[in-house]
Motif scaffolding. Structure first.
Motif, PDB file in Angstrom:
ATOM      1  N   HIS A 122      30.627  30.814  34.407  1.00 22.08           N
ATOM      2  CA  HIS A 122      32.007  30.117  34.401  1.00 22.08           C
ATOM      3  C   HIS A 122      31.991  28.459  34.983  1.00 22.08           C
ATOM      4  O   HIS A 122      32.895  28.274  34.203  1.00 22.08           O
ATOM      5  N   ALA A 152      36.437  33.275  31.868  1.00 17.73           N
ATOM      6  CA  ALA A 152      37.473  35.011  32.155  1.00 17.73           C
ATOM      7  C   ALA A 152      37.541  34.418  34.291  1.00 17.73           C
ATOM      8  O   ALA A 152      36.470  33.909  34.747  1.00 17.73           O
ATOM      9  N   ARG A 153      38.197  34.431  34.517  1.00 18.47           N
ATOM     10  CA  ARG A 153      38.115  34.090  36.233  1.00 18.47           C
ATOM     11  C   ARG A 153      38.190  34.928  37.192  1.00 18.47           C
ATOM     12  O   ARG A 153      39.684  35.936  37.071  1.00 18.47           O
ATOM     13  N   THR A 171      41.220  34.628  28.198  1.00 16.88           N
ATOM     14  CA  THR A 171      42.087  34.503  29.424  1.00 16.88           C
ATOM     15  C   THR A 171      42.021  34.591  29.770  1.00 16.88           C
ATOM     16  O   THR A 171      44.074  35.389  30.966  1.00 16.88           O
ATOM     17  N   VAL A 173      42.607  37.154  33.867  1.00 19.54           N
ATOM     18  CA  VAL A 173      42.455  36.451  35.234  1.00 19.54           C
ATOM     19  C   VAL A 173      42.058  37.613  36.571  1.00 19.54           C
ATOM     20  O   VAL A 173      43.212  38.580  35.987  1.00 19.54           O
ATOM     21  N   ASP A 195      46.926  32.562  25.318  1.00 18.39           N
ATOM     22  CA  ASP A 195      46.452  33.339  26.235  1.00 18.39           C
ATOM     23  C   ASP A 195      47.115  34.535  25.902  1.00 18.39           C
ATOM     24  O   ASP A 195      47.933  35.014  25.244  1.00 18.39           O
ATOM     25  N   LYS A 199      46.407  39.640  33.446  1.00 23.08           N
ATOM     26  CA  LYS A 199      46.106  38.735  34.622  1.00 23.08           C
ATOM     27  C   LYS A 199      46.231  40.291  35.800  1.00 23.08           C
ATOM     28  O   LYS A 199      47.095  40.578  36.157  1.00 23.08           O
TER      29      LYS A 199
END
Length: 273
Positions: A122, A152-153, A171, A173, A195, A199
């Motif tokens: 990342h 990816a976060r 995308t 999270v 997106d 999430k």
């Protein structure tokens, strides 16, 4: 409260890891060479972690020495990567009743190792080094059966239990303190662009085989039951289960990711979220 959790609450993960390595060397000398190379010859967690990632990911295409240099660059540039690794070790200590010491996640747990290597990928992605980030992703997938897109976060204090079959899209999270089991998918619903991935809020528990699909939100401290398919937003603090997922109860409990409680309420609401 498990003994390891009590000790971990007052001791730095690196100190616990070294102590466990020293004890293991005394009891199992056949592992002395490995433990000295991976842990005991290092002065801090960053050094040991870079060595561990390198010895796992290094191959004939990108050697271990090169991987370690990349990891060191990432750790120096962004100390949050190592801080997140510490939080992840703490999460394992608190949430996995099966472990005997932090040696297990650091040396052997696919979920933990894949997550730490992803953090480096990342960082590479954020530096615009996409080709190298994809190389890391490919090696992580081959070695650990965990496929996380480098964009990816991922938050800190995460617990990827077993790890096998986890897929997380570009995308997506994932918030802090999340726990997820094997075969979880955070994916899209088709070939849409932009997106398009979920999430996941803080403290969420994702059961084995849960599929969360599309640009939707799973609220803080929610719980997704094993095998569920979630296609719509999940309210914070609620539990969903089924195909398609339905609300089971609200509130679901204060900290489902920490308690790892996968049980469901007896009464299921009669509407789809």
């Amino acid at each position: 409260m498990p003994k390891l959790e009590v000790v971990a609450a007052r001791t730095e993960p690196w100190a616990l890891l070294r102590a466990a390595a020293e004890e293991t060397v005394r009891g199992e000398p056949h592992l002395a060479s490995q433990l000295n190379a991976v842990i005991l010859s290092h002065n801090d967690l960053a050094s040991a972690l870079s060595f561990q990632i390198a010895r796992k990911l290094g191959d004939s295409e990108l050697g271990a020495m090169s991987v370690r240099e990349i990891c060191r660059d990432a750790f120096d540039a962004d100390p949050r990567i190592v801080a997140s690794a510490e939080a992840d070790l703490q999460a394992v200590a608190e949430r996995d009743p099966a472990i005997k010491s932090l040696l297990q996640p650091f040396l052997y747990f696919k979920g933990f190792q894949a997550l730490q290597a992803h953090r480096v990928a990342h960082w590479l992605w954020g530096q615009g080094r996409e080709a190298l980030a994809f190389h890391f992703q490919s090696r992580i997938s081959e070695l650990f059966q965990v496929d996380i897109h480098p964009a990816a976060r991922m938050g800190s204090g995460l617990f990827l239990d077993h790890g096998t079959g986890i897929v997380i899209g570009e995308t997506a999270v994932v918030g802090d303190e999340v726990s997820m089991l094997h075969a979880v998918t955070l994916g899209g619903t088709g070939a849409e662009r932009g997106d398009r991935h979920p999430k996941i809020g803080k403290g969420v528990l994702l059961g084995a085989g849960a599929k969360v699909l599309g640009n939707i939100t799973v609220g803080d401290y929610a719980k997704v039951a094993s095998g569920s398919v979630v296609l719509k937003d999940v309210p914070a603090g609620c539990t969903v289960a089924g195909v398609p997922a339905r609300l089971v109860n609200c509130p679901t409990g204060a900290t489902p990711a920490r308690t790892m409680d996968h049980t469901l309420a007896d009464i299921v609401y009669d509407f789809v979220i």
